[in-house]
Design an enzyme around this catalytic site. Structure first.
Site, PDB file in Angstrom:
ATOM      1  NE  ARG A 263       7.921   2.467   5.456  1.00 61.19           N
ATOM      2  CZ  ARG A 263       7.356   3.538   4.980  1.00 61.19           C
ATOM      3  NH1 ARG A 263       6.982   4.496   5.793  1.00 61.19           N
ATOM      4  NH2 ARG A 263       7.142   3.663   3.694  1.00 61.19           N
TER       5      ARG A 263
ATOM      6  CD  GLU B 237      -1.348   8.099  -0.815  1.00 59.64           C
ATOM      7  OE1 GLU B 237      -2.110   7.699   0.064  1.00 59.64           O
ATOM      8  OE2 GLU B 237      -0.193   7.672  -0.963  1.00 59.64           O
ATOM      9  CD  GLU B 238      -2.498  13.200   3.433  1.00 55.92           C
ATOM     10  OE1 GLU B 238      -1.787  14.060   3.974  1.00 55.92           O
ATOM     11  OE2 GLU B 238      -2.341  11.981   3.594  1.00 55.92           O
TER      12      GLU B 238
ATOM     13  CG  HIS C 269       8.246   9.613   5.455  1.00 56.74           C
ATOM     14  ND1 HIS C 269       7.619   8.690   4.658  1.00 56.74           N
ATOM     15  CD2 HIS C 269       7.553   9.648   6.604  1.00 56.74           C
ATOM     16  CE1 HIS C 269       6.573   8.207   5.297  1.00 56.74           C
ATOM     17  NE2 HIS C 269       6.506   8.758   6.476  1.00 56.74           N
TER      18      HIS C 269
ATOM     19  CB  THR D 232       0.513   2.468   4.614  1.00 60.58           C
ATOM     20  OG1 THR D 232      -0.167   2.590   5.865  1.00 60.58           O
ATOM     21  CG2 THR D 232      -0.204   3.298   3.577  1.00 60.58           C
TER      22      THR D 232
ATOM     23  CE  LYS E   5       4.570   8.182  -1.556  1.00 61.53           C
ATOM     24  NZ  LYS E   5       3.559   7.803  -0.589  1.00 61.53           N
TER      25      LYS E   5
ATOM     26  CG  ASP F 221      10.319  10.452   0.438  1.00 56.81           C
ATOM     27  OD1 ASP F 221      10.622  10.454  -0.772  1.00 56.81           O
ATOM     28  OD2 ASP F 221       9.698   9.512   0.974  1.00 56.81           O
TER      29      ASP F 221
ATOM     30  CE  LYS G 238       7.266   0.037  -2.038  1.00 52.68           C
ATOM     31  NZ  LYS G 238       6.674   1.321  -2.416  1.00 52.68           N
TER      32      LYS G 238
ATOM     33  CB  THR H  95      -4.369   6.013   3.159  1.00 49.48           C
ATOM     34  OG1 THR H  95      -5.236   7.104   3.444  1.00 49.48           O
ATOM     35  CG2 THR H  95      -2.926   6.423   3.372  1.00 49.48           C
TER      36      THR H  95
ATOM     37  NE  ARG I 233      -0.384   9.402   8.670  1.00 50.08           N
ATOM     38  CZ  ARG I 233       0.860   9.571   9.123  1.00 50.08           C
ATOM     39  NH1 ARG I 233       1.156  10.632   9.843  1.00 50.08           N
ATOM     40  NH2 ARG I 233       1.799   8.670   8.877  1.00 50.08           N
TER      41      ARG I 233
END
Ligand code: G1P
Ligand code: ZN
Length: 544
Positions: A22, A363-364, A114, A18, A376, A277, A126, A344, A497
Site C-alpha cells: 500500500r 478481528e477487532e 479503507h 499487513t 474477511k 469499507d 495484494k 493481526t 494502536r
C-alpha cells in the site's frame, strides 16, 4: 503482438505489509513501480504460467490503469486465462470466492481497503493464492526479495478490451474473460443463509434497515443481494455508487467515518444498520441505540451460528487476532470447540481454515468471516446478523447483546489509534513499553495483577512457521489486557494502536460507559509508553 522487455531498477520498500503493498497513488504512478511488483509476483509464482489469474479491485482511482498494465503483463508472462471483474470491480471477498470457484492459481486484488482514494489518496495491490486467501508470509517474503533485485519486466502491447462488457476475448495464448463481479459471490452467500426468513424481515415495514456502501465497492453487491434478491427497499442501500475517490470520504466503517449512519442508529432511528469499507471486507453492525463491537460480533455469530443453514451442523472452531477481545474464546469454551489466537492480519487464518480447524474467524478491526472464502467479508457479516435477527424474531440487536453478555460475561473493549505519528516518536513509545515488559509481571493495574507481559510470537499450528514481534501485550489473567502495536497498513508516518480489554462477569455492571470503565487501563498505557508526552498529543485520533 510482441513481448517487450523493459529494463528497470528495483524500487525501495516494496515489502507487503499487513495486507499487501500500500502506497500513495503518486508512488504507484512512478514509471515501472507497479510493473516491478507485478513482475516479482510472476517471477516467483510459477503456477501462474499456463494458469488462471483473477483480477479486480475496489474501483478506486488508478484501478483501471493498473488493470490494463497487468493484463499486458499477464499476456507476456504466459498466463493462460485472466478473469477480470466487469468495470475492473471485484470486492476482496468476491475475488476470494471467484478464485476458489474457478480453481484459479491466484489473484491480484487492487485495493487500499479503507484508506482514502483519489489522485492524492492511496492505492494498493495484494496477491492472493489458490485457496483464495492473502499470500502467507513465506510467499510475500519471496515476492519482496524478488523486488529487491528485479531488473526488467515483460509486457505485451495491444491487449485492449472493453472492461465494461461481459465476454471473452482471445489474445494469442491469453484468454481474457470479463465476468459479472457479483454472481459467484451472491450464489455462495445464498447457500449459507436463510434467504426466505431474511426476505420476510426486510420486507416488514416496521423494520428500519439501512446499509451504507460508503461510495465504495459493496454498492453493486448490496443492491443485487439486499434489494434485488432479498426485497429490501432500494432506499435502504445508501451511497451505493462506487466512486474513484469514495466521494472524498474515508471508506472505513466505524463510528468516526460512517458518522451519519452511526448517529441515526444511536439515536434509535434505525433497528439495524451496517456499513462496509473500500474493498468490501470490513463490516460495522449497529442496532437501535447500540454499536456492536467487532469482537462481540464474532462472539455473537459463533454462539448463534446454527441459526444459519450453512452452519446448522455447528462450527469446528473459532480464531481471532491477538488484539481482538477474548469474547469469542468464552463462546468456544462453552461450545466445546477449539479456539486460536493469531497475529493481526487475515493471512494468519488461512492455514486454520484450510485444515478445517476453524469455521469462523475475526478481528477487532471490523473484520469477520468464515470458511466460505479466505478473506474477511463485510456483506457476509451483515447477512449473518440479518439471519440471526430473522430467526430470533422480536428480539433487538441490543437485547441479543445483553443476553450474550449475561451468558458469557462482557469484555469491555476499545482501540485507540494515534495516526501519522513521527516514526521515531512511535518507536520511542514502543521501546519504552518493550523495555518495561520484563519487570511488569507481578505488579498491578488498578488492583488487577499482571500475570504476563511479552512481545507476542506465533507458531502456526498447521505448518509450524514462526512469526515474531506481533505486538506488545500486558495481561492480567482473564481480567484485562493492554496491547500496543504499530500499524502495518499506514502510508504516512507511523500509526500506533493501543488496545484495551476488561472482563466483567456481573450482569449488573455490564451496561457502563466503555471509555469510563477502561480509563485505568488508558492511564497504565500512558505510564508505560509515554505516548502522549512523546508526541505532544492530547489523545487518540480515532477511538473504536
Ligand atoms: C489493519 C487492522 C488489521 C487488518 C488490516 C487489514 O492492520 O488492524 O486487523 O487485518 O488492517 O484490513 P494494521 O494497520 O493494524 O496493521
Ligand atoms: Zn478492507
Amino acid at each position: 503482438m510482441t513481448v517487450r522487455t523493459v529494463a528497470i531498477r528495483p524500487f525501495e520498500g516494496q515489502k507487503p505489509g499487513t495486507s499487501g503493498l500500500r502506497k500513495k497513488v503518486a508512488v504507484f504512478r512512478q514509471p515501472g513501480y507497479l510493473e516491478a511488483f507485478v513482475q516479482a509476483v510472476f517471477d516467483t509464482q510459477e503456477a501462474l504460467r499456463g494458469g488462471t489469474l483473477v483480477l479486480g479491485g475496489d474501483g478506486r482511482f488508478f484501478n483501471r490503469d493498473a488493470i490494463r498494465t497487468i493484463l499486458g503483463m499477464a499476456a507476456a508472462n504466459g498466463v493462460a486465462r485472466v478473469l477480470v471483474g466487469q468495470g475492473g470491480i471485484l470486492s476482496t471477498p468476491a475475488a476470494s470466492a471467484v478464485i476458489r470457484r474457478h480453481g484459479a492459481q491466484g489473484g491480484l486484488v487492487l485495493s487500499a481497503s479503507h484508506n482514502p482514494g483519489g489522485p492524492d489518496g492511496d492505492f494498493g495491490i495484494k496477491f492472493n493464492i489458490a485457496n483464495g486467501g492473502p499470500a502467507p508470509e513465506s510467499v510475500t517474503e519471496a515476492i519482496y526479495a524478488r523486488t529487491q533485485v528485479i531488473d526488467r519486466y515483460l509486457i505485451r502491447d495491444g491487449i485492449e478490451i472493453d472492461l465494461d462488457r461481459i465476454g471473452e476475448t482471445a489474445f494469442g495464448t491469453l484468454q481474457v474473460a470479463v465476468i459479472d463481479p457479483v454472481a459467484d459471490y451472491a450464489d455462495l452467500l445464498e447457500c449459507l443463509f436463510d434467504f426466505d426468513a431474511i426476505s420476510t424481515l426486510l420486507r416488514r415495514t416496521d423494520f428500519r434497515f439501512r446499509f451504507d456502501a460508503m461510495h465504495a465497492v459493496t454498492g453493486p453487491y448490496a443492491c443485487r443481494l439486499l434489494v434485488d434478491r432479498l426485497g429490501a427497499p432500494a432506499a435502504a442501500v445508501i451511497n451505493a455508487v462506487p466512486l474513484e475517490d469514495f466521494g472524498g470520504g474515508h471508506p472505513d466503517p466505524n463510528p468516526v467515518y460512517a458518522k451519519e449512519l452511526y448517529d441515526a442508529a444511536m439515536a434509535g432511528r434505525l433497528d439495524f444498520a451496517a456499513a462496509s469499507d473500500g474493498d468490501g471486507d470490513r463490516n460495522m453492525i449497529l442496532g437501535a441505540g447500540i454499536a456492536v463491537g467487532p469482537s462481540d460480533s464474532l462472539a455473537v455469530l459463533a454462539a448463534n451460528a446454527t441459526l444459519a443453514p450453512g452452519y446448522a451442523r455447528g462450527i469446528a472452531g473459532v480464531a481471532r487476532s491477538m488484539p481482538t477481545s477474548r469474547a469469542a474464546d468464552a463462546v468456544a469454551v462453552q461450545l466445546g470447540v477449539e479456539f486460536f489466537e493469531t497475529p493481526t492480519g487475515w493471512k494468519f487464518f488461512g492455514n486454520l481454515l484450510d485444515a478445517g480447524r476453524i469455521t469462523l474467524c475475526g478481528e477487532e478491526s471490523y473484520g469477520t468471516s468464515s470458511d466460505h472464502v479466505r478473506e474477511k467479508d463485510g456483506l457476509w457479516a451483515v447477512l449473518f446478523w440479518l439471519n440471526v435477527l430473522a430467526r430470533r424474531q422480536g428480539e433487538t440487536v441490543h437485547g441479543i447483546l445483553q443476553q450474550h453478555w449475561q451468558r458469557f460475561g462482557r469484555h469491555y473493549y476499545s482501540r485507540h489509534d494515534y495516526e501519522a505519528v513521527d516514526a521515531a516518536q512511535a518507536q520511542a513509545a514502543m521501546a519504552g513499553l518493550r523495555s518495561a515488559l520484563p519487570d511488569l509481571a507481578g505488579s498491578a493495574i488498578a488492583g488487577m495483577t499482571i500475570t504476563q507481559a511479552d512481545d507476542f510470537a506465533y507458531r502456526d499450528p498447521i505448518d509450524g512457521s514462526e512469526s515474531r514481534g506481533q505486538g506488545l501485550r500486558v495481561i492480567c489473567g482473564e481480567q484485562a489486557r493492554v496491547i500496543a502495536r504499530l500499524s502495518g497498513t499506514g502510508t504516512e508516518g507511523a500509526t500506533v494502536r493501543l488496545y484495551f480489554e476488561l472482563f466483567e462477569a456481573d450482569p449488573a455492571r455490564q451496561d457502563d460507559d466503555v471509555q469510563t470503565r477502561l480509563q485505568p487501563l488508558f492511564d497504565f498505557a500512558e505510564s508505560v509508553t509515554g505516548l502522549r508526552k512523546i508526541t505532544g498529543r492530547a489523545g487518540p485520533d480515532v477511538i473504536t
